[in-house]
Design a protein around this motif. Structure first.
Motif, short mmCIF file in Angstrom:
data_model
loop_
_atom_site.label_atom_id
_atom_site.label_comp_id
_atom_site.label_asym_id
_atom_site.label_seq_id
_atom_site.Cartn_x
_atom_site.Cartn_y
_atom_site.Cartn_z
N GLU A 30 -11.57 5.63 -2.93
CA GLU A 30 -10.76 5.81 -4.12
C GLU A 30 -9.29 5.49 -3.87
OE1 GLU A 30 -11.70 6.81 -7.40
OE2 GLU A 30 -13.62 6.16 -6.56
N LEU A 31 -8.77 5.91 -2.72
CA LEU A 31 -7.38 5.62 -2.39
C LEU A 31 -7.16 4.12 -2.19
CD1 LEU A 31 -6.50 8.58 0.02
CD2 LEU A 31 -5.79 8.27 -2.37
N CYS A 32 -8.13 3.45 -1.59
CA CYS A 32 -8.03 2.00 -1.45
C CYS A 32 -8.01 1.34 -2.83
CB CYS A 32 -9.20 1.46 -0.61
SG CYS A 32 -9.01 1.76 1.16
N ALA A 33 -8.91 1.75 -3.70
CA ALA A 33 -8.97 1.17 -5.04
C ALA A 33 -7.66 1.39 -5.80
CB ALA A 33 -10.14 1.76 -5.82
N ALA A 34 -7.06 2.56 -5.64
CA ALA A 34 -5.79 2.85 -6.30
C ALA A 34 -4.68 1.92 -5.81
CB ALA A 34 -5.39 4.31 -6.08
N ASN A 35 -4.85 1.36 -4.61
CA ASN A 35 -3.88 0.45 -4.03
C ASN A 35 -4.33 -1.01 -4.10
OD1 ASN A 35 -1.54 1.99 -2.49
ND2 ASN A 35 -3.39 3.24 -2.36
N ARG A 36 -5.25 -1.29 -5.02
CA ARG A 36 -5.78 -2.64 -5.24
C ARG A 36 -6.38 -3.24 -3.96
NH1 ARG A 36 -4.38 -5.85 -9.38
NH2 ARG A 36 -3.67 -7.51 -8.00
N PHE B 214 0.86 -1.17 0.00
CA PHE B 214 0.00 0.00 0.00
C PHE B 214 0.90 1.22 0.00
CE2 PHE B 214 -3.94 2.18 1.03
CZ PHE B 214 -4.95 1.23 0.94
N ASP B 215 0.44 2.30 -0.57
CA ASP B 215 1.13 3.57 -0.45
C ASP B 215 0.98 4.03 1.00
OD1 ASP B 215 1.14 6.61 -0.32
OD2 ASP B 215 1.78 6.32 -2.40
N ARG B 216 2.08 4.24 1.69
CA ARG B 216 2.07 4.54 3.12
C ARG B 216 1.20 5.76 3.45
NH1 ARG B 216 5.43 2.68 7.11
NH2 ARG B 216 6.64 1.59 5.53
N GLU B 217 1.33 6.81 2.66
CA GLU B 217 0.54 8.02 2.93
C GLU B 217 -0.94 7.80 2.64
OE1 GLU B 217 -0.58 11.56 4.35
OE2 GLU B 217 1.37 10.60 4.62
N HIS B 218 -1.25 7.01 1.63
CA HIS B 218 -2.65 6.70 1.34
C HIS B 218 -3.27 5.92 2.50
CE1 HIS B 218 -2.23 6.97 -3.35
NE2 HIS B 218 -2.06 8.13 -2.75
N LEU B 219 -2.55 4.91 2.99
CA LEU B 219 -3.07 4.12 4.11
C LEU B 219 -3.27 5.00 5.34
CD1 LEU B 219 -3.94 1.37 5.17
CD2 LEU B 219 -1.54 0.92 5.77
N ARG B 220 -2.33 5.87 5.58
CA ARG B 220 -2.44 6.80 6.71
C ARG B 220 -3.70 7.66 6.56
NH1 ARG B 220 -1.54 11.90 7.75
NH2 ARG B 220 -0.76 12.57 9.76
N GLN B 221 -3.91 8.19 5.38
CA GLN B 221 -5.06 9.08 5.14
C GLN B 221 -6.38 8.32 5.28
OE1 GLN B 221 -4.69 11.33 1.57
NE2 GLN B 221 -6.65 12.35 1.83
N VAL B 222 -6.46 7.11 4.74
CA VAL B 222 -7.69 6.31 4.82
C VAL B 222 -8.01 6.00 6.29
CG1 VAL B 222 -8.70 4.05 4.30
CG2 VAL B 222 -7.49 5.32 2.51
N LEU B 223 -7.02 5.50 7.02
CA LEU B 223 -7.28 5.14 8.42
C LEU B 223 -7.57 6.36 9.28
CD1 LEU B 223 -4.91 2.20 9.38
CD2 LEU B 223 -7.38 2.25 9.26
N TRP B 224 -6.91 7.46 8.99
CA TRP B 224 -7.16 8.70 9.75
C TRP B 224 -8.63 9.11 9.60
CZ3 TRP B 224 -2.79 10.96 12.16
CH2 TRP B 224 -3.06 12.09 12.93
N ASN B 225 -9.11 9.07 8.37
CA ASN B 225 -10.50 9.44 8.11
C ASN B 225 -11.46 8.49 8.83
OD1 ASN B 225 -13.09 8.96 6.34
ND2 ASN B 225 -12.43 11.07 6.01
N LEU B 226 -11.23 7.19 8.71
CA LEU B 226 -12.11 6.21 9.35
C LEU B 226 -12.08 6.35 10.87
CD1 LEU B 226 -11.35 3.04 7.19
CD2 LEU B 226 -13.35 4.54 7.04
N LEU B 227 -10.91 6.56 11.43
CA LEU B 227 -10.81 6.71 12.89
C LEU B 227 -11.45 8.01 13.38
CD1 LEU B 227 -7.31 5.41 14.00
CD2 LEU B 227 -9.55 4.52 14.60
N ARG B 228 -11.25 9.08 12.64
CA ARG B 228 -11.86 10.35 13.04
C ARG B 228 -13.38 10.22 13.07
NH1 ARG B 228 -10.09 14.81 9.44
NH2 ARG B 228 -8.24 14.91 10.73
N ASN B 229 -13.95 9.57 12.05
CA ASN B 229 -15.40 9.34 12.03
C ASN B 229 -15.81 8.45 13.19
OD1 ASN B 229 -15.71 10.87 9.71
ND2 ASN B 229 -15.80 9.11 8.35
N ALA B 230 -15.07 7.37 13.43
CA ALA B 230 -15.43 6.43 14.49
C ALA B 230 -15.38 7.09 15.87
CB ALA B 230 -14.49 5.22 14.45
N VAL B 231 -14.35 7.87 16.11
CA VAL B 231 -14.23 8.55 17.40
C VAL B 231 -15.39 9.54 17.58
CG1 VAL B 231 -12.85 10.23 18.69
CG2 VAL B 231 -11.76 8.22 17.68
#
Length: 175
Positions: free
Chosen positions: A145-151, A67-84
């Motif tokens: 979209e970022l997940c899809a870009a990383n298969r 995975f692109d490290r920055e993409h994974l960081r951005q995806v998880l950050w968004n999901l965690l921010r929503n979850a919190v």
């Protein structure tokens, strides 16, 4: 205050749109998730002012993903921010769950909040759809979209109380 709030919202919107244009620039690398998740979570709780015991990591085994490290960081950050934001404000109210099955790894973010209303589930990943008056409506769209870009695939799983978002990585390995 209103001007400042709207300026910050517009800045987030422009940043999100710029990220969309960069999704094709993938620098995939092998990321060992157990160690990476620990460091990521430390950064998240410090920057988002979240009590450290609010989010817990559950892993069954060691795993890596490409995975692109920055993409994974951005995806998880968004999901965690929503979850919190949507969880009950108590210890362990948000879980990051790492599961591996051969050459597939699943990374889930699960909260104990009210979950996503059935009427909204079909629109979750549409651009500009939001239930938050201060949101841009691009967070989940961009994450998918970022997940899809990383298969990989990002999906909402309506299998329990609360919200459950799962990233399924096929270029991965569970040890």
């Amino acid at each position: 205050r209103i001007i400042r709030d709207n300026s910050q919202r517009l800045e987030r919107l422009v940043t999100d749109v710029l990220q969309l244009s960069r999704r094709d620039r993938v620098a995939g690398e092998r990321i060992h998730l157990n160690g990476w998740l620990t460091g990521f979570l430390e950064e998240f709780v410090a920057n988002e002012s979240v009590p450290p015991d609010r989010v817990v990591i559950e892993t069954m085994r060691d795993a890596w993903v490409r995975f692109d490290r920055e993409h994974l960081r951005q995806v998880l950050w968004n999901l965690l921010r929503n979850a919190v934001r949507h969880s009950r404000q108590e210890a362990g109210s948000v879980r990051i769950v790492l599961r591996g099955f051969g050459d597939q790894v699943e990374l889930s973010v699960i909260d104990n909040g009210p979950g996503v209303a059935p009427d909204n589930r079909g629109q979750l990943f549409e651009p500009f759809f939001t239930t938050d008056s201060k949101g841009t409506g691009l967070g989940l769209y961009l994450a998918r979209e970022l997940c899809a870009a990383n298969r990989a695939a990002l999906e909402y799983v309506g299998d329990m109380p609360g919200a459950h978002f799962r990233i399924v990585c096929k270029e991965a390995r569970a040890a």
